[in-house]
Write a protein that holds these residues in place. Structure first.
Motif, PDB file in Angstrom:
ATOM      1  N   ILE A 157       0.917  -1.296   0.202  1.00 23.15           N
ATOM      2  CA  ILE A 157      -0.102  -0.058   0.104  1.00 23.15           C
ATOM      3  C   ILE A 157       0.948   0.971  -0.064  1.00 23.15           C
ATOM      4  N   LEU A 158       2.082   1.283   0.908  1.00 25.69           N
ATOM      5  CA  LEU A 158       3.034   2.278   0.932  1.00 25.69           C
ATOM      6  C   LEU A 158       3.746   2.633  -0.300  1.00 25.69           C
ATOM      7  N   ILE A 159       3.711   1.716  -1.399  1.00 22.82           N
ATOM      8  CA  ILE A 159       4.082   1.745  -2.786  1.00 22.82           C
ATOM      9  C   ILE A 159       3.246   2.446  -3.773  1.00 22.82           C
ATOM     10  N   PHE A 160       1.901   1.718  -3.667  1.00 20.55           N
ATOM     11  CA  PHE A 160       1.078   1.810  -4.676  1.00 20.55           C
ATOM     12  C   PHE A 160       0.302   3.130  -4.642  1.00 20.55           C
ATOM     13  N   VAL A 161      -0.068   3.580  -3.339  1.00 20.70           N
ATOM     14  CA  VAL A 161      -0.899   4.669  -3.292  1.00 20.70           C
ATOM     15  C   VAL A 161       0.031   5.967  -3.799  1.00 20.70           C
ATOM     16  N   PRO A 162       1.267   5.992  -3.382  1.00 26.03           N
ATOM     17  CA  PRO A 162       2.143   7.163  -4.048  1.00 26.03           C
ATOM     18  C   PRO A 162       1.962   6.804  -5.390  1.00 26.03           C
ATOM     19  N   LEU A 163       2.173   5.687  -6.096  1.00 29.80           N
ATOM     20  CA  LEU A 163       2.441   5.466  -7.560  1.00 29.80           C
ATOM     21  C   LEU A 163       1.152   5.905  -8.232  1.00 29.80           C
TER      22      LEU A 163
ATOM     23  N   LYS B  84      -2.425  13.979   0.571  1.00 27.95           N
ATOM     24  CA  LYS B  84      -1.223  13.205   0.412  1.00 27.95           C
ATOM     25  C   LYS B  84      -0.353  13.599  -0.817  1.00 27.95           C
ATOM     26  N   ARG B  85      -0.592  14.272  -1.542  1.00 22.03           N
ATOM     27  CA  ARG B  85       0.370  14.509  -2.805  1.00 22.03           C
ATOM     28  C   ARG B  85       1.284  15.453  -2.452  1.00 22.03           C
ATOM     29  N   SER B  86       0.998  16.227  -1.286  1.00 17.68           N
ATOM     30  CA  SER B  86       2.318  17.014  -0.903  1.00 17.68           C
ATOM     31  C   SER B  86       2.828  16.191   0.309  1.00 17.68           C
ATOM     32  N   GLU B  87       2.730  15.060   0.495  1.00 17.20           N
ATOM     33  CA  GLU B  87       3.260  14.344   1.651  1.00 17.20           C
ATOM     34  C   GLU B  87       4.180  13.165   1.076  1.00 17.20           C
ATOM     35  N   HIS B  88       3.718  12.691  -0.021  1.00 21.41           N
ATOM     36  CA  HIS B  88       4.440  11.363  -0.594  1.00 21.41           C
ATOM     37  C   HIS B  88       5.127  11.896  -1.916  1.00 21.41           C
ATOM     38  N   SER B  89       6.004  11.207  -2.368  1.00 24.41           N
ATOM     39  CA  SER B  89       6.583  10.999  -3.652  1.00 24.41           C
ATOM     40  C   SER B  89       6.951   9.639  -3.872  1.00 24.41           C
ATOM     41  N   MET B  90       7.217   9.123  -5.116  1.00 24.36           N
ATOM     42  CA  MET B  90       7.923   7.940  -5.468  1.00 24.36           C
ATOM     43  C   MET B  90       8.891   8.183  -6.055  1.00 24.36           C
ATOM     44  N   ASP B  91       9.987   7.944  -5.586  1.00 28.34           N
ATOM     45  CA  ASP B  91      11.487   8.232  -6.202  1.00 28.34           C
ATOM     46  C   ASP B  91      11.909   6.809  -6.418  1.00 28.34           C
ATOM     47  N   LEU B  92      12.038   6.641  -7.803  1.00 24.29           N
ATOM     48  CA  LEU B  92      12.519   5.360  -8.414  1.00 24.29           C
ATOM     49  C   LEU B  92      13.802   5.755  -9.211  1.00 24.29           C
ATOM     50  N   ASP B  93      14.414   6.938  -9.192  1.00 27.19           N
ATOM     51  CA  ASP B  93      15.591   7.108  -9.924  1.00 27.19           C
ATOM     52  C   ASP B  93      16.860   6.354  -9.210  1.00 27.19           C
ATOM     53  N   SER B  94      16.694   6.116  -8.121  1.00 25.90           N
ATOM     54  CA  SER B  94      17.819   5.383  -7.374  1.00 25.90           C
ATOM     55  C   SER B  94      17.714   3.983  -7.693  1.00 25.90           C
ATOM     56  N   PHE B  95      16.666   3.589  -8.275  1.00 23.22           N
ATOM     57  CA  PHE B  95      16.585   1.823  -8.495  1.00 23.22           C
ATOM     58  C   PHE B  95      17.362   1.912  -9.969  1.00 23.22           C
ATOM     59  N   ALA B  96      18.243   0.755  -9.919  1.00 23.08           N
ATOM     60  CA  ALA B  96      19.060   0.564 -10.856  1.00 23.08           C
ATOM     61  C   ALA B  96      18.604  -0.642 -11.737  1.00 23.08           C
ATOM     62  N   GLY B  97      17.531  -1.421 -11.461  1.00 28.46           N
ATOM     63  CA  GLY B  97      16.884  -2.263 -12.478  1.00 28.46           C
ATOM     64  C   GLY B  97      16.873  -3.738 -11.694  1.00 28.46           C
ATOM     65  N   MET B  98      16.177  -4.702 -12.118  1.00 35.36           N
ATOM     66  CA  MET B  98      16.560  -6.048 -11.696  1.00 35.36           C
ATOM     67  C   MET B  98      17.850  -6.533 -11.849  1.00 35.36           C
ATOM     68  N   THR B  99      18.368  -7.102 -11.056  1.00 32.99           N
ATOM     69  CA  THR B  99      19.539  -7.801 -11.033  1.00 32.99           C
ATOM     70  C   THR B  99      19.352  -9.428 -11.652  1.00 32.99           C
ATOM     71  N   ARG B 100      20.511  -9.783 -12.332  1.00 33.21           N
ATOM     72  CA  ARG B 100      20.377 -11.309 -12.606  1.00 33.21           C
ATOM     73  C   ARG B 100      19.990 -12.197 -11.427  1.00 33.21           C
ATOM     74  N   THR B 101      20.403 -12.098 -10.295  1.00 29.64           N
ATOM     75  CA  THR B 101      19.962 -12.875  -9.296  1.00 29.64           C
ATOM     76  C   THR B 101      18.657 -12.603  -8.982  1.00 29.64           C
ATOM     77  N   HIS B 102      17.996 -11.600  -8.908  1.00 27.52           N
ATOM     78  CA  HIS B 102      16.554 -11.158  -8.806  1.00 27.52           C
ATOM     79  C   HIS B 102      15.575 -12.146  -9.905  1.00 27.52           C
TER      80      HIS B 102
END
Length: 462
Positions: free
Chosen positions: A141-147, A236-254
């Motif tokens: 919920i903490l991911i998808f509401v901001p998304l 909520k829009r003023s409280e939450h933001s979803m920052d995916l810039d630091s996500f480098a993508g799925m790894t081979r392990t994942h």
């Protein structure tokens, strides 16, 4: 609504246990004659006769839970192992990585923007349908509401993707060990049999839910002020933001971990269909999956074991619910009043057509789900009654299990459900607001359940 609070599942089951003990002194004993058909003891309709009952005293009442634990030991062990295995899977963060990868892609792809709701909803529905995803949906919920807010939708949409998705999959499951597996084990039906029709049911229920949610989301994107959570979303829009810039993508392990998980599910299907695997073999398969996933996911031995133990520990409450529920049946069985109860229930379910009988079972399970909304606990409590009752009213046990599953379509709306209350509390959505929004969808699920119970009755689904 804050004053409305039912006892938790354990208190309810203990109360039922005490009532069964009292009933053993009041209800006369009775028996149906049985016959062995395809390895199962089936009741012969019209053979009920009264016998001497055997009242159960205080000592029997106190011993019922441990007897239930022993009697259901195979199912309980299975639940603990599967819970541990999926905890190891979650520890690798492969699923989290997959969700973030898809979410990030929406910024650069028009197709992904259009497909993001159906793709994510299907993923959560698959989680519910295969490994019983339930409470595990709460953190998302903490991911998808901001998304959802970032995409121009509302909090309702953000809650619905993981929550409704997992609940629809759970209710229309085809490989869920915590409702289908347990119910079939108790009913004496081959584990995960009937998967063909259940896949159709899951696909239809998921598709209908996606269409409804996409229609709603498109409407809210055009007219945000029509959202039940419009004022809340502005805050909520003023409280939450979803920052995916630091996500480098799925790894081979994942990726490797996810392929191992898919291979495990495929192996389970082949084993059940071709080699008649039962709980023992499936539990062993998930144990192997936990070990392999832990090694491939680069977990050290301490982390692997700790995750497995934590996952099994999270299932202890489920194990105790199963033991208590089985204890109620042991009391009734020892007192020889189960068949008398079946004989009394038969007129309530019996109908001129097996279709109507199955639909009545669905309504009964929906009512029971309001009080006991643990899938495994409800299966353990009701299937010992519903399975032989199905024999009496001309409904196959496989269809009775499906009616039990459909009863859980009400879980996303009922205020007695811990996961429903937890999700709404996390999203800061009042229950009454959510309930009003859910009414049209609940009516759709009601009609869907009644219609989907017709084909298995007509084809005498085994």
């Amino acid at each position: 609504m804050r004053k409305f609070k039912l006892p938790n599942t354990f208190v309810l089951l203990c109360g039922i246990l005490a009532m069964i003990a009292v009933a053993t002194w009041l209800v006369p004993g009775g028996k149906f004659d049985t016959q062995l058909v395809n390895g199962k003891q089936l009741i012969i309709p019209g053979t009920f006769h009264y016998v001497d009952n055997k009242p159960q005293g205080l000592a029997a009442l106190m011993m019922a839970p441990i007897k239930g634990f022993v009697d259901a030991s195979l199912i309980i062990g299975f639940v603990l192992i599967v819970g541990g295995a999926f905890a190891v899977l979650q520890k690798t963060e492969a699923f989290d990585s997959l969700i973030k990868a898809i979410a990030k892609a929406h910024t650069s792809s028009r197709f992904v923007r259009a497909a993001i709701i159906p793709v994510f909803f299907t993923m959560f529905s698959l989680g519910g349908a295969t490994f019983g995803m339930n409470e595990e949906a709460i953190p998302f919920i903490l991911i998808f509401v901001p998304l959802a807010l970032a995409l121009g939708y509302d909090t309702i949409t953000g809650v619905s993707i993981p929550f409704i998705g997992s609940q629809v999959g759970f209710s229309a499951a085809f490989l869920n060990p915590f409702n289908v597996g347990i119910a079939q084990g108790i009913a004496g039906v081959p584990i995960f049999s009937g998967i063909g029709y259940r896949l159709i049911v899951w696909a239809i229920a998921t598709a209908v839910s996606i269409v409804f949610l996409m229609w709603y989301a498109a409407r809210i994107k055009r007219h945000p002020e029509k959202s039940p959570t419009y004022l809340l979303d502005i805050e909520k829009r003023s409280e939450h933001s979803m920052d995916l810039d630091s996500f480098a993508g799925m790894t081979r392990t994942h990726r490797a971990v996810l392929w191992i998980f898919m291979a495990t599910l495929l192996t389970m299907v082949v084993g059940v269909v071709k080699y008649d695997w039962f709980i023992d073999e499936i539990a062993a398969l998930f144990l192997v999956m936990a070990i392999v996933v832990g090694l491939v996911g680069r977990l050290d031995m301490d982390s692997l074991v700790a995750s497995f133990v934590q996952g099994a520990r999270d299932m202890v409450s489920v194990a105790l619910v199963i033991a208590l529920a089985r204890g109620t049946m042991i009391l009734a069985r020892d007192a020889q009043i189960i068949d008398t109860m079946l004989h009394a229930l038969t007129p309530l379910v019996a109908s001129s057509s097996p279709v109507f009988a199955a639909q009545k079972m669905f309504f009964m399970q929906s009512v029971i789900n309001f009080f006991i909304h643990s899938g495994s606990g409800q299966a353990a409590l009701t299937m010992p009654i519903m399975a032989p009752l199905a024999d009496l009213v001309g409904v196959t046990r496989q269809t009775a299990i499906l009616a039990f599953q459909f009863g859980e379509f009400t879980t996303p709306m009922i205020p007695t459900s811990g996961i429903t209350v937890g999700v709404l509390a996390l999203a800061r959505v009042p229950w009454i607001t959510w309930a009003k929004w859910m009414i049209p969808l609940q009516l759709i699920y009601l009609v869907l359940a009644l219609l989907l119970l017709i084909p298995p009755c007509l084809m005498h689904w085994q």
